[in-house]
Design a protein around this motif. Sequence first.
Motif, PDB file in Angstrom:
ATOM      1  N   MET A   1     -23.657  -4.122  21.748  1.00 14.87           N
ATOM      2  CA  MET A   1     -24.848  -4.465  22.497  1.00 14.87           C
ATOM      3  C   MET A   1     -25.558  -5.593  21.755  1.00 14.87           C
ATOM      4  SD  MET A   1     -27.606  -1.844  24.016  1.00 14.87           S
ATOM      5  CE  MET A   1     -26.417  -1.403  25.269  1.00 14.87           C
ATOM      6  N   LYS A   2     -26.125  -6.532  22.505  1.00 18.82           N
ATOM      7  CA  LYS A   2     -26.790  -7.674  21.896  1.00 18.82           C
ATOM      8  C   LYS A   2     -28.296  -7.500  21.985  1.00 18.82           C
ATOM      9  CE  LYS A   2     -25.190 -11.819  22.447  1.00 18.82           C
ATOM     10  NZ  LYS A   2     -24.853 -13.154  22.987  1.00 18.82           N
ATOM     11  N   ALA A   3     -28.968  -7.810  20.871  1.00 18.39           N
ATOM     12  CA  ALA A   3     -30.426  -7.831  20.842  1.00 18.39           C
ATOM     13  C   ALA A   3     -30.860  -9.250  20.496  1.00 18.39           C
ATOM     14  CB  ALA A   3     -30.967  -6.844  19.817  1.00 18.39           C
ATOM     15  N   GLU A  45     -25.709  -8.839  17.193  1.00 14.99           N
ATOM     16  CA  GLU A  45     -24.679  -8.050  17.866  1.00 14.99           C
ATOM     17  C   GLU A  45     -24.676  -6.686  17.184  1.00 14.99           C
ATOM     18  OE1 GLU A  45     -22.348  -7.200  20.814  1.00 14.99           O
ATOM     19  OE2 GLU A  45     -22.977  -9.275  20.576  1.00 14.99           O
ATOM     20  N   LEU A  46     -25.059  -5.661  17.929  1.00 22.82           N
ATOM     21  CA  LEU A  46     -25.197  -4.312  17.370  1.00 22.82           C
ATOM     22  C   LEU A  46     -24.108  -3.389  17.900  1.00 22.82           C
ATOM     23  CD1 LEU A  46     -29.063  -4.019  17.833  1.00 22.82           C
ATOM     24  CD2 LEU A  46     -27.835  -4.702  15.760  1.00 22.82           C
ATOM     25  N   ALA A  47     -23.664  -2.485  17.052  1.00 22.04           N
ATOM     26  CA  ALA A  47     -22.629  -1.526  17.449  1.00 22.04           C
ATOM     27  C   ALA A  47     -23.193  -0.420  18.342  1.00 22.04           C
ATOM     28  CB  ALA A  47     -21.988  -0.916  16.205  1.00 22.04           C
ATOM     29  N   GLU A  48     -24.500  -0.265  18.358  1.00 21.78           N
ATOM     30  CA  GLU A  48     -25.155   0.778  19.148  1.00 21.78           C
ATOM     31  C   GLU A  48     -24.888   0.581  20.648  1.00 21.78           C
ATOM     32  OE1 GLU A  48     -26.614   3.955  20.041  1.00 21.78           O
ATOM     33  OE2 GLU A  48     -27.141   3.516  17.957  1.00 21.78           O
ATOM     34  N   THR A  49     -24.631   1.684  21.353  1.00 18.67           N
ATOM     35  CA  THR A  49     -24.373   1.613  22.792  1.00 18.67           C
ATOM     36  C   THR A  49     -25.574   2.065  23.626  1.00 18.67           C
ATOM     37  OG1 THR A  49     -23.356   3.798  22.733  1.00 18.67           O
ATOM     38  CG2 THR A  49     -21.885   1.890  22.542  1.00 18.67           C
ATOM     39  N   LYS A  53     -32.009   2.917  21.512  1.00 13.96           N
ATOM     40  CA  LYS A  53     -31.749   2.966  20.063  1.00 13.96           C
ATOM     41  C   LYS A  53     -31.495   1.568  19.509  1.00 13.96           C
ATOM     42  CE  LYS A  53     -29.950   7.673  19.900  1.00 13.96           C
ATOM     43  NZ  LYS A  53     -28.772   8.522  19.639  1.00 13.96           N
ATOM     44  N   ALA A  54     -30.805   0.732  20.284  1.00 11.69           N
ATOM     45  CA  ALA A  54     -30.544  -0.641  19.849  1.00 11.69           C
ATOM     46  C   ALA A  54     -31.860  -1.404  19.709  1.00 11.69           C
ATOM     47  CB  ALA A  54     -29.619  -1.342  20.834  1.00 11.69           C
ATOM     48  N   LYS A  55     -32.752  -1.230  20.673  1.00 13.15           N
ATOM     49  CA  LYS A  55     -34.043  -1.906  20.619  1.00 13.15           C
ATOM     50  C   LYS A  55     -34.864  -1.423  19.429  1.00 13.15           C
ATOM     51  CE  LYS A  55     -38.001  -3.363  23.261  1.00 13.15           C
ATOM     52  NZ  LYS A  55     -38.581  -3.569  24.562  1.00 13.15           N
ATOM     53  N   ALA A  56     -34.870  -0.128  19.198  1.00 15.60           N
ATOM     54  CA  ALA A  56     -35.613   0.428  18.067  1.00 15.60           C
ATOM     55  C   ALA A  56     -35.063  -0.105  16.742  1.00 15.60           C
ATOM     56  CB  ALA A  56     -35.564   1.952  18.097  1.00 15.60           C
ATOM     57  N   SER A  57     -33.756  -0.193  16.648  1.00 12.57           N
ATOM     58  CA  SER A  57     -33.125  -0.706  15.435  1.00 12.57           C
ATOM     59  C   SER A  57     -33.474  -2.176  15.210  1.00 12.57           C
ATOM     60  CB  SER A  57     -31.607  -0.526  15.531  1.00 12.57           C
ATOM     61  OG  SER A  57     -30.979  -1.012  14.381  1.00 12.57           O
ATOM     62  N   ALA A  58     -33.399  -2.979  16.271  1.00 10.23           N
ATOM     63  CA  ALA A  58     -33.723  -4.402  16.164  1.00 10.23           C
ATOM     64  C   ALA A  58     -35.202  -4.613  15.835  1.00 10.23           C
ATOM     65  CB  ALA A  58     -33.347  -5.124  17.452  1.00 10.23           C
ATOM     66  N   GLU A  59     -36.061  -3.771  16.388  1.00  2.60           N
ATOM     67  CA  GLU A  59     -37.488  -3.871  16.073  1.00  2.60           C
ATOM     68  C   GLU A  59     -37.746  -3.544  14.608  1.00  2.60           C
ATOM     69  OE1 GLU A  59     -39.443  -1.457  19.040  1.00  2.60           O
ATOM     70  OE2 GLU A  59     -39.562  -3.164  20.419  1.00  2.60           O
ATOM     71  N   VAL A  76     -38.554  -8.256  21.018  1.00  4.70           N
ATOM     72  CA  VAL A  76     -37.158  -7.838  21.013  1.00  4.70           C
ATOM     73  C   VAL A  76     -36.723  -7.567  22.446  1.00  4.70           C
ATOM     74  CG1 VAL A  76     -35.515  -6.071  20.251  1.00  4.70           C
ATOM     75  CG2 VAL A  76     -37.327  -6.832  18.701  1.00  4.70           C
ATOM     76  N   GLU A  77     -35.570  -8.117  22.801  1.00  4.67           N
ATOM     77  CA  GLU A  77     -34.991  -7.896  24.124  1.00  4.67           C
ATOM     78  C   GLU A  77     -33.543  -7.462  23.920  1.00  4.67           C
ATOM     79  OE1 GLU A  77     -33.959 -10.478  28.150  1.00  4.67           O
ATOM     80  OE2 GLU A  77     -34.794 -11.467  26.408  1.00  4.67           O
ATOM     81  N   VAL A  78     -33.130  -6.415  24.584  1.00  7.54           N
ATOM     82  CA  VAL A  78     -31.746  -5.961  24.518  1.00  7.54           C
ATOM     83  C   VAL A  78     -31.054  -6.412  25.802  1.00  7.54           C
ATOM     84  CG1 VAL A  78     -30.226  -3.956  24.412  1.00  7.54           C
ATOM     85  CG2 VAL A  78     -32.303  -4.017  23.030  1.00  7.54           C
ATOM     86  N   VAL A  79     -29.916  -7.105  25.639  1.00  9.03           N
ATOM     87  CA  VAL A  79     -29.194  -7.607  26.810  1.00  9.03           C
ATOM     88  C   VAL A  79     -27.781  -7.088  26.833  1.00  9.03           C
ATOM     89  CG1 VAL A  79     -30.584  -9.658  27.085  1.00  9.03           C
ATOM     90  CG2 VAL A  79     -28.603  -9.744  25.601  1.00  9.03           C
TER      91      VAL A  79
END
Length: 79
Positions: A1-3, A45-49, A53-59, A76-79
């Motif tokens: 997943m991309k942030a 590029e995050l391994a989170e699906t 959770k991906a957004k929280a991690s990127a934040e 932060v935007e998750v795409v």
Amino acid sequence: MKAIVTVMLKPGVLDPQGRAIGHALETLGFEGVGDVRAGKIIELELAETDAAKAKASAEAMAAKLLANTVIESYRVEVV
């Protein structure tokens, strides 16, 4: 997943890079350009699906390392 993390100087913080860009645009003949603010975009590029959770991690990454939260804000935007 991309942030995508967008980091910008907070309002009221002097932006010499933005000012230089604005001046250069004027010099090149572009009219009607107001205040220019420069920032940075960081793609992760995050391994989170899971998007939440991906957004929280990127934040957390942005708050701890990617932005100087004293003078910069981030989005932060998750795409």
